[in-house]
Scaffold this motif. Structure first.
Motif, PDB file in Angstrom:
ATOM      1  N   ILE A   1       0.741  -1.134   0.177  1.00  0.00           N
ATOM      2  CA  ILE A   1      -0.157   0.008   0.048  1.00  0.00           C
ATOM      3  C   ILE A   1       0.826   1.102  -0.004  1.00  0.00           C
ATOM      4  CG2 ILE A   1      -1.682   1.193   1.305  1.00  0.00           C
ATOM      5  CD1 ILE A   1      -2.253  -1.537   2.488  1.00  0.00           C
TER       6      ILE A   1
ATOM      7  N   ARG B   1       0.153  -0.627  11.158  1.00  0.00           N
ATOM      8  CA  ARG B   1       0.724  -0.627   9.887  1.00  0.00           C
ATOM      9  C   ARG B   1       0.689   0.887   9.479  1.00  0.00           C
ATOM     10  NH1 ARG B   1      -2.085  -4.030   5.503  1.00  0.00           N
ATOM     11  NH2 ARG B   1      -3.884  -3.279   6.555  1.00  0.00           N
TER      12      ARG B   1
ATOM     13  N   CYS C   1      -0.241   2.251   7.001  1.00  0.00           N
ATOM     14  CA  CYS C   1      -1.435   2.810   6.253  1.00  0.00           C
ATOM     15  C   CYS C   1      -2.630   3.024   7.291  1.00  0.00           C
ATOM     16  CB  CYS C   1      -1.857   2.120   5.046  1.00  0.00           C
ATOM     17  SG  CYS C   1      -1.830   0.128   5.606  1.00  0.00           S
ATOM     18  N   GLU C   2      -2.276   2.451   8.319  1.00  0.00           N
ATOM     19  CA  GLU C   2      -3.535   2.413   9.288  1.00  0.00           C
ATOM     20  C   GLU C   2      -3.528   3.472  10.520  1.00  0.00           C
ATOM     21  OE1 GLU C   2      -3.162  -1.322  11.233  1.00  0.00           O
ATOM     22  OE2 GLU C   2      -3.518  -2.513   9.425  1.00  0.00           O
TER      23      GLU C   2
ATOM     24  N   ILE D   1     -15.840  -6.163   4.104  1.00  0.00           N
ATOM     25  CA  ILE D   1     -14.741  -6.675   3.575  1.00  0.00           C
ATOM     26  C   ILE D   1     -15.338  -8.000   2.430  1.00  0.00           C
ATOM     27  CG2 ILE D   1     -12.796  -8.366   3.678  1.00  0.00           C
ATOM     28  CD1 ILE D   1     -12.424  -7.151   6.636  1.00  0.00           C
ATOM     29  N   ILE D   2     -16.266  -8.674   2.988  1.00  0.00           N
ATOM     30  CA  ILE D   2     -16.802  -9.773   2.246  1.00  0.00           C
ATOM     31  C   ILE D   2     -17.343  -8.997   0.945  1.00  0.00           C
ATOM     32  CG2 ILE D   2     -18.613 -11.547   2.317  1.00  0.00           C
ATOM     33  CD1 ILE D   2     -17.758 -11.910   5.063  1.00  0.00           C
TER      34      ILE D   2
ATOM     35  N   ASP E   1      -2.385 -13.469   6.928  1.00  0.00           N
ATOM     36  CA  ASP E   1      -1.815 -12.662   8.137  1.00  0.00           C
ATOM     37  C   ASP E   1      -2.694 -11.623   8.862  1.00  0.00           C
ATOM     38  OD1 ASP E   1       0.272 -13.798   6.770  1.00  0.00           O
ATOM     39  OD2 ASP E   1       1.039 -11.894   5.804  1.00  0.00           O
TER      40      ASP E   1
ATOM     41  N   ALA F   1     -14.326 -13.378   6.228  1.00  0.00           N
ATOM     42  CA  ALA F   1     -13.606 -12.015   6.054  1.00  0.00           C
ATOM     43  C   ALA F   1     -11.995 -12.240   5.738  1.00  0.00           C
ATOM     44  CB  ALA F   1     -14.228 -11.122   6.770  1.00  0.00           C
TER      45      ALA F   1
ATOM     46  N   LEU G   1     -10.669 -13.205   2.796  1.00  0.00           N
ATOM     47  CA  LEU G   1     -10.718 -12.353   1.615  1.00  0.00           C
ATOM     48  C   LEU G   1      -9.996 -10.915   2.086  1.00  0.00           C
ATOM     49  CD1 LEU G   1     -14.902 -12.493   1.256  1.00  0.00           C
ATOM     50  CD2 LEU G   1     -12.962 -13.540  -0.256  1.00  0.00           C
ATOM     51  N   TYR G   2      -9.675 -10.717   3.053  1.00  0.00           N
ATOM     52  CA  TYR G   2      -8.940  -9.525   3.431  1.00  0.00           C
ATOM     53  C   TYR G   2      -7.708  -9.522   2.764  1.00  0.00           C
ATOM     54  CZ  TYR G   2      -6.683  -5.904   6.422  1.00  0.00           C
ATOM     55  OH  TYR G   2      -6.190  -4.834   6.989  1.00  0.00           O
ATOM     56  N   LYS G   3      -7.222  -8.444   1.989  1.00  0.00           N
ATOM     57  CA  LYS G   3      -5.733  -8.488   1.710  1.00  0.00           C
ATOM     58  C   LYS G   3      -5.123  -7.236   2.046  1.00  0.00           C
ATOM     59  CE  LYS G   3      -7.987  -9.619  -2.988  1.00  0.00           C
ATOM     60  NZ  LYS G   3      -9.375  -9.556  -2.569  1.00  0.00           N
ATOM     61  N   PRO G   4      -4.137  -7.735   2.832  1.00  0.00           N
ATOM     62  CA  PRO G   4      -3.524  -6.876   3.827  1.00  0.00           C
ATOM     63  C   PRO G   4      -2.406  -6.013   2.647  1.00  0.00           C
ATOM     64  CG  PRO G   4      -2.396  -9.327   3.630  1.00  0.00           C
ATOM     65  CD  PRO G   4      -3.683  -9.113   3.035  1.00  0.00           C
ATOM     66  N   ASN G   5      -2.287  -6.467   1.617  1.00  0.00           N
ATOM     67  CA  ASN G   5      -1.578  -5.494   0.853  1.00  0.00           C
ATOM     68  C   ASN G   5      -2.152  -4.394  -0.013  1.00  0.00           C
ATOM     69  OD1 ASN G   5       0.457  -7.427   1.543  1.00  0.00           O
ATOM     70  ND2 ASN G   5       0.825  -8.369  -0.564  1.00  0.00           N
ATOM     71  N   SER G   6      -3.589  -4.481   0.097  1.00  0.00           N
ATOM     72  CA  SER G   6      -4.408  -3.360  -0.726  1.00  0.00           C
ATOM     73  C   SER G   6      -5.615  -2.842   0.247  1.00  0.00           C
ATOM     74  CB  SER G   6      -5.118  -3.970  -1.871  1.00  0.00           C
ATOM     75  OG  SER G   6      -5.812  -5.155  -1.767  1.00  0.00           O
ATOM     76  N   ASN G   7      -5.638  -3.640   1.273  1.00  0.00           N
ATOM     77  CA  ASN G   7      -6.771  -2.830   2.235  1.00  0.00           C
ATOM     78  C   ASN G   7      -5.829  -2.098   3.321  1.00  0.00           C
ATOM     79  OD1 ASN G   7      -8.879  -2.547   3.815  1.00  0.00           O
ATOM     80  ND2 ASN G   7      -9.474  -4.816   3.211  1.00  0.00           N
ATOM     81  N   ASP G   8      -6.207  -0.785   3.417  1.00  0.00           N
ATOM     82  CA  ASP G   8      -5.406   0.174   4.237  1.00  0.00           C
ATOM     83  C   ASP G   8      -6.200   0.160   5.646  1.00  0.00           C
ATOM     84  OD1 ASP G   8      -7.469   1.459   3.403  1.00  0.00           O
ATOM     85  OD2 ASP G   8      -6.425   3.220   2.812  1.00  0.00           O
ATOM     86  N   LYS G   9      -7.153  -0.631   5.781  1.00  0.00           N
ATOM     87  CA  LYS G   9      -7.907  -0.426   7.046  1.00  0.00           C
ATOM     88  C   LYS G   9      -7.492  -1.784   8.001  1.00  0.00           C
ATOM     89  CE  LYS G   9     -11.928   2.191   6.564  1.00  0.00           C
ATOM     90  NZ  LYS G   9     -12.769   2.292   5.330  1.00  0.00           N
ATOM     91  N   PRO G  10      -7.234  -1.762   9.251  1.00  0.00           N
ATOM     92  CA  PRO G  10      -7.036  -2.778   9.759  1.00  0.00           C
ATOM     93  C   PRO G  10      -7.982  -3.799   9.957  1.00  0.00           C
ATOM     94  CG  PRO G  10      -7.381  -1.206  11.522  1.00  0.00           C
ATOM     95  CD  PRO G  10      -7.362  -0.528   9.936  1.00  0.00           C
ATOM     96  N   PHE G  11      -7.741  -4.997  10.146  1.00  0.00           N
ATOM     97  CA  PHE G  11      -8.896  -5.980   9.923  1.00  0.00           C
ATOM     98  C   PHE G  11      -9.514  -5.982  11.343  1.00  0.00           C
ATOM     99  CE2 PHE G  11     -10.409 -10.340  10.912  1.00  0.00           C
ATOM    100  CZ  PHE G  11     -11.249 -10.717   9.877  1.00  0.00           C
TER     101      PHE G  11
END
Lengths: 741, 424
Positions: free
Chosen positions: A527, A583, A585-586, A732-733, B205, B258, B261-271
């Motif tokens: 990111i 991170r 970005c967070e 997310i889903i 991750d 979820a 499906l979560y993509k850590p490399n493109s999702n800039d919000k924490p899980f």
């Protein structure tokens, strides 16, 4: 002197002991960092995380210029591609041009290594094998083999150079398509063999067939009279190298892996067709062999134009080699897949094939001369050089051509170029003295080098400025002090005692999953994060001019070059609830919980449910009130009235629906009893409630606040309500579903 | 209204891989084998008594035969051993042992031969690994090994590529046990000294959820286990309690989905990590000391404390199904007790083989007790004792190969013992 008299012999012994001790101390001081840098260098060669040529102080290493970028237009891409396209293929070719460009050995494979150590070139022979179909005996097919040419091929060349067209081996295929002598030819196979080459002064046995000799002479366009010998015993060669080879002990073993790396990098970008095949032993002297069949049984041409990489199989399984073949057993759980790993472990012969009609040089030649002209020229000059040496009978030419030599040759050319640029022609040969200071700075050893290679990396820095800068920046385990001298320059090297190997970069890179930062396994998607450059030292003007003076003066403020340029602050933050690193970005997302975390609300409700001395009407009001007060905390008695009003504004509908008016009244009375609410306020509050309740009767409005519904609250909540998080999970889903759609 | 704040230790050690940090305090409780309720002389007398008792009561020896033993060179206690169940049948059984900052991967060849395949050591010399477990990479099919220990960092090694492919930071203290989900090979649960259990998705991750808080454990979580369908987790710890957590709730299911499906490399919000504070069931009635091992046995639970006994029990009354427990159920039904000797220190773990045929536990003096689980009735169940004259130190953990033919025991003196099943 304690003993005035000393015999000469004793003195000699003392000196030799002293020298020995001195040497030991020297090694002790410099061994460990040197080994570390050797390892890092090897790793850099195999999987670099940056390229030296993109460093600002290594500008000379970057051979490209950005001049063309200004004139670049997107449409030009198409044009250039179109111009590169080969002309429409004529229906029939009668000539196959074979241009062998490189012989690549994986430096990691131990038993192939010795070859590369010793030879910069190997001889490659191309034969055509005809297997004739015998009608009577099907099991025994006759085979004949004709040599069609041989050429010298560099081992692990530095760049992906293309040999000049004139070196190509041509094969006439006119008569191949038709059967000959009435005997039908079953298959035509190209056989590639790689030999070790040697110069003629070698005393070892010669075994070169006349046929090959003559063919060599005719096929090599320049008619080099060089004789080639086959070398059986590798040990003999290495011995010879030891005695007559150059005395640069560090150089030999270092260059090889670099070479290997380069060539593998170069091959990665090119389109290549790969064939793997088996060896057919036919001649004793060939050390590697591979074959390619030209025509299929139906006389169809199997080979097409293009670049090929052919995995060579080792021949000559002599007993001497037993030990060399001993390698560490691959014990990984995943079993090796032979077909896939064959290309990785075997030496590769790179060549290009080109069908053409006789006399026509083809578009390839034109392309070669235009794009890789300097390379081709260099190649020619190199062969000339070798020739000259041979002709003069120079004893130095005994030495097999080392990779170093070829590199040096290149270096001198580059040097000349850089010198021309700087217009000081007297610096043709730059001598750099390295003064290694050790034994608590009392001893020193000096080593002179006449090139600008980093002694640890074997990196050609091209200019002195680059060299010193590279040493200072890339080898922080040492201290380097540059001192100019009249006949060269000297660099004082001492071990940096302050170096603690601690990490001074961004902590995010360490906490990130392996491979995310400094990935050695190819590009990773990350990111984008905007970092702020916290501190940027003034880069003075003359820095850009690469003045050596810069390296002289500031010694004191060059403590940790990486620290100056580190982006962001050197701190890692953690999410308060999960303690997982935040991170970059967070950073904008607030992960801090409010004063009323959901679990606490759930727990409160749960505890209230457990009361046994409270009736069912009182419980909902208590829950509503407690949860409300948890969020809108009330810190003074004076605030109580307004808080109560707001509470009514929010929950009147619910209270009316469940007809809890009397319980509400009881609650307010209790507040009055405790003295936090005035009796007059009680009346006004109840009036306010009645006003609000008169307005709300519609049933559809009643359930608007579902989560705090008293009925919900009375039914047991086993898990805290995680509405917000569940919503995020749903997002997310859903996002993923949208991406798929 | 006062509510106890959740006992999550927010302090995170400043761990990183490549760097030598300032020296930290080592959690050394496990190294020194803190004997709980034990005194020196009592030990001796017990020992003599125990021997005679065993020889009298248990003539059945020789179910397993000691075929090999080896000693790792670090000399530190080995705390964990685990067989890789993901290998195919024609391969030799592979197992990993952990102890000190080492991880070693072995292969059990024929005739008792144990072949060392790989050995890893953590760059941090203070690290002390406590647990290891195997899974498989769902895309490449490589066996993966997850290890964790005193520093609370979970590492995932790919033994095929010989690389540490993942590390997870988040636990505020040592991790005592790791377990993978039986059906989702990427879902890892970790039990930690920081009173929490965490569920990780090692593919993306992501920290999926945490089981801790108000109703969670009040002390170190020592052991955890998934049931065979992966719908429940049993956890136990130093607070003498055993807790069952639902792993099939709707919330958790959506979180698991979820996390895939979560993509850590493109999702800039924490899980959005879920936090479960309330277990499905909780009891403190089974054991009166640290509960250091718990395993599912069908719908029953086998658990042990440092009380020389493994208890087989079920939550609720005898007729109540596992999924029909009342919200505030506090009853437990103890079904059976497996008694053995000289195992009154904590952090001793037993093992059940893949087919639930045998149960094995070691004791302080190097003896291994094996029960055949096909008849768990205490009257019928036979206890086999395995002992070797040279095996005298505490056996921390045992592990069965997938076919149940090989038993590996790891000891405090960093020895590994191999026992092979004798033909009946």
């Amino acid at each position: 002197m304690p003993r005035p008299k000393k015999s000469d012999r004793q003195k000699k012994d003392d000196i030799s002991v002293d020298l020995h001790q001195d040497r030991e101390e020297f090694l002790r001081a410099f061994e460990k960092p040197t080994q570390i840098y050797r390892f890092l260098r090897a790793r850099h060669c195999i999987s670099p995380i940056f390229l030296h040529r993109s460093l600002f102080y290594m500008q000379d290493r970057c051979s490209r210029t950005n001049g063309r970028r200004k004139l670049f237009r997107v449409n030009d891409l198409l044009k250039s591609c179109q111009s590169k396209l080969p002309e429409p293929i004529p229906p029939h070719y009668n000539q196959l041009k074979i241009l062998v460009s490189a012989f690549c050995i994986d430096p990691g494979v131990a038993n192939e290594n010795y070859l590369q150590k010793k030879y910069s070139d190997v001889e490659t022979e191309v034969c055509i094998r005809k297997s004739l179909r015998c009608r009577r005996k099907d099991n025994e097919s006759q085979q004949t083999e004709d040599l069609i040419g041989s050429m010298e091929v560099p081992v692990n060349p530095k760049s992906s150079r293309f040999p000049h067209e004139s070196e190509a081996i041509t094969l006439n295929t006119d008569d191949m398509q038709c059967s000959r002598d009435g005997q039908p030819v079953k298959t035509y196979t190209l056989v590639f063999r790689v030999f070790e080459t040697q110069d003629e002064e070698s005393e070892s046995e010669m075994e070169s067939s006349d046929l090959e000799m003559s063919d060599t002479e005719t096929s090599d366009g320049d008619g080099s009279g060089k004789k080639r010998k086959r070398e059986h015993d590798p040990a003999a060669v290495s011995l010879r190298n030891l005695t007559t080879g150059t005395r640069r002990s560090t150089t030999n073993d270092d260059t090889k892996s670099k070479d290997g790396d380069r060539s593998s990098v170069a091959s990665g970008g090119r389109k290549s067709r790969r064939f793997s095949n088996s060896a057919v032993p036919s001649e004793k002297t060939a050390i590697y062999e591979a074959e390619l069949s030209i025509f299929s049984a139906d006389k169809e041409t199997l080979l097409v134009d293009g670049e090929y990489e052919l995995s060579m199989t080792r021949k000559l399984p002599d007993e001497n080699d037993y030990k060399r073949n001993a390698t560490w057993e691959a014990l990984d759980g995943g079993r090796n897949i032979e077909a896939l790993s064959a290309m990785n472990n075997c030496p590769l012969l790179k060549f290009s094939l080109k069908w053409s009609e006789e006399g026509c040089s083809g578009p390839l030649a034109g392309l070669e001369s235009s794009t890789s002209e300097p390379d081709a020229k260099r190649m020619r000059r190199r062969t000339n050089k070798n020739l000259g040496e041979d002709a003069s009978g120079n004893p130095a030419s005994n030495i097999p051509v080392f990779p170093v030599d070829s590199v040096e040759y290149r270096k001198s050319k580059l040097l000349k170029k850089s010198n021309l640029n700087r217009e000081d022609g007297n610096q043709t040969k730059q001598v750099v003295f390295y003064q290694f200071i050790y034994n608590s700075e009392t001893q020193q050893q000096t080593e002179a080098r006449d090139d600008l290679y980093c002694p640890w990396c074997q990196l050609n820095c091209i200019t002195l400025y680059s060299l010193v800068k590279h040493l200072k920046v890339c080898h922080p385990r040492f201290n380097f002090a540059y001192v100019p001298q009249e006949n060269g320059s000297s660099i004082e090297v001492s071990v940096n005692e302050c170096y603690d190997s601690s990490y001074c970069g961004n902590p995010q890179f360490i906490f990130a999953q392996p491979g995310m930062a400094f990935s050695r396994r190819g590009p990773v998607r990350r990111i984008q994060v905007t970092d702020t450059l916290v501190y940027r030292p003034k880069r003075e003007r003359h820095n850009l001019n690469m003045d050596l003076n810069e390296l002289l003066e500031k010694e004191e403020n060059e403590t940790s070059p990486a620290a100056h340029y580190a982006a962001g602050h050197h701190r890692l933050y953690f999410h308060s609830e999960t303690v997982v690193p935040i991170r970059p970005c967070e950073f904008d997302v607030d992960s801090e919980e409010e004063t009323d975390p959901e679990w606490l609300r759930a727990h409160t409700t749960k505890m209230l449910d457990e009361f046994t001395d409270v009736n069912d009407g009182e419980k909902p009001i208590m829950k509503l009130w407690n949860l409300y007060i948890m969020k809108h905390s009330c810190i003074a008695d004076a605030q109580m009235l307004s808080t109560c009003r707001e509470f009514l504004n929010q929950y009147t509908t619910l209270i009316v629906k469940h007809s809890l008016r009397r319980n509400l009244l009881l609650h307010f009375v209790t507040l009055v009893d405790f003295g936090v609410l005035k009796a007059s306020a009680l009346c006004s509050l109840m009036d306010h409630f009645d006003e609000l309740s008169a307005g709300v009767e519609a049933p559809d409005q009643l359930v608007q606040n579902g989560t705090h519904h008293p009925n919900n609250a009375t039914t047991s909540i086993t898990e805290p309500d995680m509405a917000a998080k569940l919503k995020q999970l749903q997002e997310i889903i859903e996002n993923d579903g949208m991406q798929i759609n | 209204m006062e509510v106890e704040s959740p006992n999550i230790n927010p302090k995170v050690q400043d761990e990183n891989e490549d760097e030598n940090d300032v020296p930290k305090q080592v959690i050394s409780t496990k190294d020194e084998n803190p004997a709980v309720n034990e005194t020196g002389p009592a030990q001796k007398s017990k020992r003599g008594k125990g021997k005679s008792k065993i020889s009298k009561k248990l003539p059945a020896k020789g179910l397993f035969k000691c075929t090999n033993s080896l000693k790792e060179d670090h000399g530190q206690p080995l705390f964990g051993v685990s067989f890789c169940h993901q290998t195919s049948k024609d391969e030799y059984p592979m197992f990993a042992s952990v102890g000190s900052n080492r991880i070693a991967v072995y292969e059990c060849r024929d005739d008792g031969y144990i072949k060392l395949l790989q050995a890893y050591s953590d760059p941090e010399s203070e690290e002390n690994f406590y647990s290891c477990t195997w899974t498989v990479d769902s895309t490449s099919g490589h066996p993966l090994l997850a290890v964790a220990g005193s520093r609370g960092i979970i590492r995932v090694l790919n033994v095929s590529t010989k690389q540490c492919i993942k590390h997870y930071i988040g636990h505020g203290n040592a991790v005592n046990e790791l377990k993978f989900h039986p059906q989702m090979p990427q879902i890892l649960v970790s039990a930690s000294k920081d009173h929490s259990l965490r569920v990780w998705n090692i593919k993306t991750d992501v920290l999926v959820c945490m089981f801790s808080g108000v109703e969670g454990h009040r002390d170190e979580v020592l052991s955890c286990d998934f049931n065979i369908f992966g719908t429940k987790i049993i956890s136990c710890g130093m607070d003498h309690s055993l807790k069952i957590w639902n792993f099939d709730g709707e919330d958790l299911k959506s979180a698991l989905k979820a996390s895939e499906l979560y993509k850590p490399n493109s999702n800039d919000k924490p899980f959005p990590t879920l936090h479960f504070h309330n277990p499905y069931f909780s009891t403190r009635d089974i054991h009166k000391n640290y509960v250091d091992c718990a395993r599912w046995f069908g719908d029953f639970i086998l658990s042990k404390s440092c009380e020389n006994c493994i208890v087989c029990w079920k939550p609720g009354s005898i007729n109540c199904g596992l999924n029909q427990l009342k919200p505030k159920e506090s009853n437990v039904t103890v079904l059976s007790r497996l008694e053995f000797q000289h195992c009154d220190i904590w952090y001793m773990r037993f093992a059940i083989d893949y087919w639930h045929k045998y149960l094995a536990v070691g004791n302080q003096y190097g003896k291994t007790f094996i029960w055949e689980l096909d008849h768990l009735d205490p009257a019928k169940s036979k206890c086999f004792t395995l002992s070797n004259i040279r095996c005298t130190t505490t056996i921390r953990q045992t592990a069965f190969s997938k076919d149940g033919n090989i038993l590996i025991c790891v000891c405090d003196d960093s020895t590994i013992w191999r026992w092979d099943l004798q033909g009946k």
